[in-house]
Scaffold this motif. Structure first.
Motif, PDB file in Angstrom:
ATOM      1  N   LEU A 188     -12.445   0.585   9.610  1.00 42.57           N
ATOM      2  CA  LEU A 188     -11.492   0.362   8.528  1.00 42.57           C
ATOM      3  C   LEU A 188     -11.768  -1.004   7.919  1.00 42.57           C
ATOM      4  CD1 LEU A 188      -8.293   1.651  10.369  1.00 42.57           C
ATOM      5  CD2 LEU A 188      -9.860   2.933   8.906  1.00 42.57           C
ATOM      6  N   ASP A 189     -12.045  -1.046   6.626  1.00 44.21           N
ATOM      7  CA  ASP A 189     -12.498  -2.257   5.952  1.00 44.21           C
ATOM      8  C   ASP A 189     -11.295  -3.055   5.436  1.00 44.21           C
ATOM      9  OD1 ASP A 189     -13.928  -4.206   4.732  1.00 44.21           O
ATOM     10  OD2 ASP A 189     -14.788  -2.931   3.170  1.00 44.21           O
ATOM     11  N   SER A 190     -11.253  -4.355   5.775  1.00 45.97           N
ATOM     12  CA  SER A 190     -10.221  -5.246   5.258  1.00 45.97           C
ATOM     13  C   SER A 190     -10.607  -5.891   3.948  1.00 45.97           C
ATOM     14  CB  SER A 190      -9.900  -6.326   6.283  1.00 45.97           C
ATOM     15  OG  SER A 190     -11.022  -7.188   6.463  1.00 45.97           O
ATOM     16  N   GLY A 191     -11.888  -5.879   3.636  1.00 41.22           N
ATOM     17  CA  GLY A 191     -12.357  -6.477   2.393  1.00 41.22           C
ATOM     18  C   GLY A 191     -12.746  -7.923   2.507  1.00 41.22           C
ATOM     19  N   GLU A 192     -12.450  -8.597   3.616  1.00 38.23           N
ATOM     20  CA  GLU A 192     -12.766 -10.001   3.805  1.00 38.23           C
ATOM     21  C   GLU A 192     -13.413 -10.198   5.168  1.00 38.23           C
ATOM     22  OE1 GLU A 192     -12.524 -12.453   1.702  1.00 38.23           O
ATOM     23  OE2 GLU A 192     -11.509 -11.324   0.098  1.00 38.23           O
TER      24      GLU A 192
ATOM     25  N   ASP B  91      -1.447  -3.794   9.629  1.00 37.54           N
ATOM     26  CA  ASP B  91      -1.208  -4.925   8.732  1.00 37.54           C
ATOM     27  C   ASP B  91      -2.285  -5.982   8.926  1.00 37.54           C
ATOM     28  OD1 ASP B  91       1.228  -3.893   7.660  1.00 37.54           O
ATOM     29  OD2 ASP B  91       2.209  -4.441   9.541  1.00 37.54           O
ATOM     30  N   PHE B  92      -2.681  -6.613   7.833  1.00 37.39           N
ATOM     31  CA  PHE B  92      -3.685  -7.682   7.845  1.00 37.39           C
ATOM     32  C   PHE B  92      -3.563  -8.467   6.539  1.00 37.39           C
ATOM     33  CE2 PHE B  92      -5.571  -4.060   5.754  1.00 37.39           C
ATOM     34  CZ  PHE B  92      -6.224  -4.601   4.665  1.00 37.39           C
ATOM     35  N   PRO B  93      -4.013  -9.725   6.489  1.00 38.10           N
ATOM     36  CA  PRO B  93      -4.297 -10.601   7.640  1.00 38.10           C
ATOM     37  C   PRO B  93      -2.994 -11.048   8.285  1.00 38.10           C
ATOM     38  CG  PRO B  93      -4.474 -11.841   5.621  1.00 38.10           C
ATOM     39  CD  PRO B  93      -4.172 -10.427   5.206  1.00 38.10           C
ATOM     40  N   ARG B  94      -3.101 -11.844   9.321  1.00 35.44           N
ATOM     41  CA  ARG B  94      -1.906 -12.272  10.038  1.00 35.44           C
ATOM     42  C   ARG B  94      -1.165 -13.342   9.225  1.00 35.44           C
ATOM     43  NH1 ARG B  94      -2.641 -13.181  16.183  1.00 35.44           N
ATOM     44  NH2 ARG B  94      -2.603 -10.924  15.997  1.00 35.44           N
ATOM     45  N   VAL B  95       0.044 -13.000   8.796  1.00 30.39           N
ATOM     46  CA  VAL B  95       0.914 -13.903   8.049  1.00 30.39           C
ATOM     47  C   VAL B  95       2.255 -13.922   8.761  1.00 30.39           C
ATOM     48  CG1 VAL B  95       2.029 -14.401   5.848  1.00 30.39           C
ATOM     49  CG2 VAL B  95      -0.267 -13.415   5.883  1.00 30.39           C
ATOM     50  N   THR B  96       2.659 -15.089   9.270  1.00 27.55           N
ATOM     51  CA  THR B  96       3.905 -15.221  10.005  1.00 27.55           C
ATOM     52  C   THR B  96       4.675 -16.423   9.487  1.00 27.55           C
ATOM     53  OG1 THR B  96       2.953 -16.636  11.718  1.00 27.55           O
ATOM     54  CG2 THR B  96       2.797 -14.240  12.049  1.00 27.55           C
ATOM     55  N   SER B  97       5.837 -16.641  10.095  1.00 30.83           N
ATOM     56  CA  SER B  97       6.657 -17.794   9.723  1.00 30.83           C
ATOM     57  C   SER B  97       6.006 -19.102  10.119  1.00 30.83           C
ATOM     58  CB  SER B  97       8.037 -17.696  10.394  1.00 30.83           C
ATOM     59  OG  SER B  97       8.697 -16.517   9.981  1.00 30.83           O
TER      60      SER B  97
ATOM     61  N   CYS C 209      -5.203  -8.549 -13.009  1.00 30.39           N
ATOM     62  CA  CYS C 209      -5.186  -9.096 -11.655  1.00 30.39           C
ATOM     63  C   CYS C 209      -4.829  -7.979 -10.693  1.00 30.39           C
ATOM     64  CB  CYS C 209      -4.171 -10.237 -11.550  1.00 30.39           C
ATOM     65  SG  CYS C 209      -4.589 -11.659 -12.592  1.00 30.39           S
ATOM     66  N   GLN C 210      -5.699  -7.698  -9.768  1.00 33.39           N
ATOM     67  CA  GLN C 210      -5.452  -6.655  -8.784  1.00 33.39           C
ATOM     68  C   GLN C 210      -5.034  -7.293  -7.473  1.00 33.39           C
ATOM     69  OE1 GLN C 210      -8.738  -4.067  -8.147  1.00 33.39           O
ATOM     70  NE2 GLN C 210      -7.617  -2.693  -6.789  1.00 33.39           N
ATOM     71  N   ARG C 211      -3.878  -6.893  -6.963  1.00 31.25           N
ATOM     72  CA  ARG C 211      -3.357  -7.451  -5.731  1.00 31.25           C
ATOM     73  C   ARG C 211      -4.153  -6.936  -4.547  1.00 31.25           C
ATOM     74  NH1 ARG C 211       2.916  -6.989  -3.651  1.00 31.25           N
ATOM     75  NH2 ARG C 211       2.674  -8.363  -1.821  1.00 31.25           N
ATOM     76  N   GLN C 212      -4.511  -7.844  -3.661  1.00 31.59           N
ATOM     77  CA  GLN C 212      -5.306  -7.472  -2.498  1.00 31.59           C
ATOM     78  C   GLN C 212      -4.443  -6.697  -1.503  1.00 31.59           C
ATOM     79  OE1 GLN C 212      -7.083 -10.768  -0.523  1.00 31.59           O
ATOM     80  NE2 GLN C 212      -8.286  -9.524   0.894  1.00 31.59           N
ATOM     81  N   ALA C 213      -5.023  -5.659  -0.909  1.00 33.16           N
ATOM     82  CA  ALA C 213      -4.292  -4.836   0.052  1.00 33.16           C
ATOM     83  C   ALA C 213      -3.950  -5.655   1.283  1.00 33.16           C
ATOM     84  CB  ALA C 213      -5.122  -3.624   0.437  1.00 33.16           C
ATOM     85  N   THR C 214      -2.770  -5.400   1.815  1.00 31.00           N
ATOM     86  CA  THR C 214      -2.319  -6.104   3.018  1.00 31.00           C
ATOM     87  C   THR C 214      -2.035  -5.157   4.181  1.00 31.00           C
ATOM     88  OG1 THR C 214      -0.022  -5.995   2.249  1.00 31.00           O
ATOM     89  CG2 THR C 214      -1.293  -7.972   1.659  1.00 31.00           C
ATOM     90  N   PHE C 215      -2.293  -3.875   4.012  1.00 28.98           N
ATOM     91  CA  PHE C 215      -2.103  -2.939   5.120  1.00 28.98           C
ATOM     92  C   PHE C 215      -2.912  -1.683   4.827  1.00 28.98           C
ATOM     93  CE2 PHE C 215       1.162  -1.807   2.092  1.00 28.98           C
ATOM     94  CZ  PHE C 215       1.167  -0.429   2.112  1.00 28.98           C
ATOM     95  N   ARG C 216      -3.151  -0.922   5.874  1.00 26.47           N
ATOM     96  CA  ARG C 216      -3.812   0.379   5.772  1.00 26.47           C
ATOM     97  C   ARG C 216      -2.936   1.417   6.441  1.00 26.47           C
ATOM     98  NH1 ARG C 216      -9.245   1.528   5.154  1.00 26.47           N
ATOM     99  NH2 ARG C 216      -8.432   3.645   5.433  1.00 26.47           N
ATOM    100  N   LEU C 217      -2.855   2.607   5.821  1.00 32.41           N
ATOM    101  CA  LEU C 217      -2.109   3.727   6.368  1.00 32.41           C
ATOM    102  C   LEU C 217      -3.066   4.821   6.789  1.00 32.41           C
ATOM    103  CD1 LEU C 217       0.995   4.164   4.027  1.00 32.41           C
ATOM    104  CD2 LEU C 217       0.948   3.224   6.338  1.00 32.41           C
ATOM    105  N   LEU C 218      -2.753   5.448   7.915  1.00 36.79           N
ATOM    106  CA  LEU C 218      -3.482   6.622   8.381  1.00 36.79           C
ATOM    107  C   LEU C 218      -2.460   7.726   8.613  1.00 36.79           C
ATOM    108  CD1 LEU C 218      -5.860   4.975  11.032  1.00 36.79           C
ATOM    109  CD2 LEU C 218      -6.346   5.422   8.627  1.00 36.79           C
ATOM    110  N   ASP C 219      -2.531   8.788   7.826  1.00 33.59           N
ATOM    111  CA  ASP C 219      -1.651   9.936   8.007  1.00 33.59           C
ATOM    112  C   ASP C 219      -2.274  11.129   7.305  1.00 33.59           C
ATOM    113  OD1 ASP C 219      -1.184   9.470   5.312  1.00 33.59           O
ATOM    114  OD2 ASP C 219       0.826   8.678   5.611  1.00 33.59           O
TER     115      ASP C 219
END
Length: 636
Positions: free
Chosen positions: A282-286, A367-373, A3-13
């Motif tokens: 920048l690709d989110s995959g979805e 950060d993506f997708p939007r996940v809040t309280s 099971c591969q966890r889906q990325a939830t953020f991208r870094l640029l540096d």
């Protein structure tokens, strides 16, 4: 099954890449993981003083042959070189007289080169200051010595090469408008800092043979040169780093202390006034991803500005219209993405600077997708699309604060480590252990006290503990002298000529024994213990020369001794600098044994102060010296 966890953020540096699509007036700057996005320099071939000069010394300053002494060419008004010996407190005249000493260089091993701008020659000396060769060169500006036995002389528009005997060996394969400084690295390559006709700084490097290598990169200087210990320098004077200052934090050409404001800081590279960078898609995959948050790790100096904007597209090659960019609030480094849902996101950064100042972007996190309280609330709060969007964005502000608190809690154990804690919390950490740091102590000295705090508390009040605490405070180990019982008694173990006899009738006033006016009247204590009490609970702290150069520094050390010593003791603090007649002197602590200067007939030679040995034909043993010289005519 994996099971591969889906990325939830991208870094640029600099480590993972910037994924830039277009850039105008801005570019990545630096090497390795320290690279960041900055405004492009106005003159790409120019190097800045801030990046180059800290790795070089001014042409009038050099390390001595023994590596722990400094040599200074005073220029006009002085005819001799100035030298600060190891442990010395000031620069003193040294070496032969010249018309004017304009530049100095040393190979830190054997040779010293001096440039005389009046007579137009370079004089080569050995390690003890004896002339070895003279090289006629018109108007020498800067000098350098190689381990291979070559003297480099910058004169006119060329850098000439000579042997240690003065024989010509050619020149470097380039011309210079004006050479600022030269240095030779560990591989024998020659680095030259110069200025062109417009005053811009240039950096070049050459092989041992004088052939020029490809463009010299200032980023290579930390890899090929050890630190000089100099923080800033100019034609007026030089300022050292706090821990490397041999005499004073700043000195002038005459070797005397100088105000730091008199030494101009290093200049920075001129840059463009504005620039724009746009990332690729920048690709989110979805598909229809609702991008959540953008965080910029950046430095924005006063007078500069950093603006950000985002846009979403459904295809990586789809262009973004002018009205498709959604700008962040001006100056915001952490903001929510207000662009509509889309699989791909593009980020645009606008950098605006002033003169040599520029914003520096070290990292971008998306950060993506939007996940809040809001996702934890009942579904009724998210039924209406507009209300759901407002609720998510409103609760995202509190989520951001909770995330900062969680990050601070996770990093709290690092604040309790003496090695990992930031410098600004070291005083706070010392308060937990009952340690009060001096305001003049640097971070490394404070960390050393924190690391050894348990051992210092266990040894508190002992000579070992006091000596170790003072060593950490001043950087040099002091000597602690406790006088033994100097008194003796007839009929007991004592050495004639080395033991003092303590008479009962003079120690204190006694009936039928003491003489009025010659004895002390005391009404307490045991009279038989007077010989022991006069030397008990007393000790002397001897600091080596150069530990405390100013009055405030000595006062701080004396106050530290009073705070660390046992309350019932009396401490005498003494700072080294020479022999003390009539009191014990510790060699290497308050006394330095140095060889006398070489005698010169007619100037420094005096009868009864010079050793005259017998000739091979003489029958006598030679002239006996009336004034012995330690290390020359006497030995331990």
């Amino acid at each position: 099954m994996m099971c591969q966890r889906q990325a939830t953020f991208r870094l640029l540096d600099a480590r993972v890449g910037w994924d830039l699509d277009t850039s105008e007036g801005a570019q990545p700057d630096g090497t390795g993981d320290d690279a960041c996005l900055v405004l492009a320099p106005t003159h790409p071939d120019e190097v800045s003083e801030e990046d180059v000069l800290p790795w070089f010394l001014p042409p009038w300053l050099a390390r001595g042959p023994r590596g722990c002494e400094w040599l200074l060419a005073p220029g006009a008004g002085q005819r001799r070189l100035l030298r600060r010996e190891p442990g010395g407190s000031a620069f003193e005249p040294w070496g032969p007289e010249l018309c004017r000493v304009d530049a100095v260089a040393s190979d830190c091993y054997r040779w010293i080169a001096l440039a005389d701008g009046v007579t137009g020659e370079v004089q080569l000396l050995d390690a003890v200051g004896r002339p070895a060769a003279r090289i006629p060169v018109s108007a020498p500006e800067a000098l350098a010595l190689t381990r291979g036995g070559e003297v480099l002389v910058a004169a006119g528009h060329r850098v000439w090469r000579f042997g240690v005997g003065g024989e010509p060996r050619g020149r470097l394969g380039a011309m210079f408008h004006r050479v600022v400084s030269m240095r030779v690295d560990r591989q024998g390559r020659i680095w030259v800092v110069s200025r062109d006709a417009a005053g811009r700084l240039r950096l070049a490097r050459f092989q041992r043979t004088g052939a020029r290598l490809r463009r010299a990169d200032p980023a290579l200087l930390p890899q090929v040169f050890p630190p000089t210990g100099v923080r800033v320098w100019s034609a007026t004077g030089v300022c050292w780093s706090p821990k490397d200052a041999p005499v004073a934090p700043c000195i002038g050409r005459d070797g005397r202390p100088l105000d730091e404001e008199a030494v101009a800081p290093f200049g920075r590279r001129e840059r463009e006034r504005g620039g724009t960078l746009v990332t690729g898609a920048l690709d989110s995959g979805e598909p229809r991803t609702l991008w959540h948050r953008v965080r910029l790790d950046a430095d924005v100096p006063p007078g500069t500005q950093l603006l950000a904007a985002v846009a979403t597209v459904d295809a990586p090659t789809e262009p973004v219209p002018e009205d498709g960019w959604f700008a962040a609030p001006p100056g915001a480094l952490d903001f929510l993405c207000t662009a509509p849902p889309g699989r791909y996101l593009k980020l645009k950064l606008e950098l605006r600077g002033e003169d040599d100042l520029t914003p520096r972007v070290r990292q971008v996190r998306l950060d993506f997708p939007r996940v809040t309280s809001a996702d934890l609330l009942p579904a009724v709060y998210l039924e209406a699309p507009r209300a759901a969007d407002f609720t998510r964005r409103f609760l995202a502000m509190f989520d951001a604060e909770l995330e900062r608190m969680d990050t601070a809690i996770q990093g709290f154990p690092a604040l309790l480590s003496a090695d990992r804690a930031p410098p600004e919390v070291l005083s706070w950490l010392g308060g937990f252990l009952g340690l009060a740091f001096d305001a003049s102590w640097d971070a490394e000295r404070q960390r050393a006290f924190l690391r050894e705090a348990p051992a210092l508390f266990r040894a508190r009040g002992t000579p070992q503990g006091l000596r170790r605490a003072l060593t950490l405070a001043c950087g040099a180990e002091p000597a602690l002298l406790e006088p033994g019982n100097p008194f003796g008694a007839v009929g007991r173990t004592c050495v004639v000529g080395a033991t003092r006899l303590h008479g009962r009738n003079r120690g204190r006033l006694r009936l039928d024994r003491s003489t009025l006016g010659q004895s002390t009247l005391r009404s307490f204590g045991n009279p038989d213990a007077d010989p022991l009490r006069e030397a008990a609970y007393r000790f002397t702290i001897l600091f080596p020369p150069g530990v405390a150069r100013t009055g405030p520094e000595r006062q701080r050390l004396e106050a530290l001794v009073q705070a660390l010593k046992p309350a019932h003791t009396v401490a005498l603090v003494r700072f080294g600098g020479g022999f003390v007649v009539g009191t014990s002197s510790a060699v290497g602590i308050d006394t330095a044994l140095l060889p006398p200067p070489a005698p010169v007939l007619g100037t420094t030679t005096r009868l009864s102060a010079t050793v005259l040995g017998p000739s091979p034909q003489a029958r006598s043993m030679g002239l006996r010296v009336d004034a012995p010289i330690v290390g020359v005519t006497t030995s331990f």
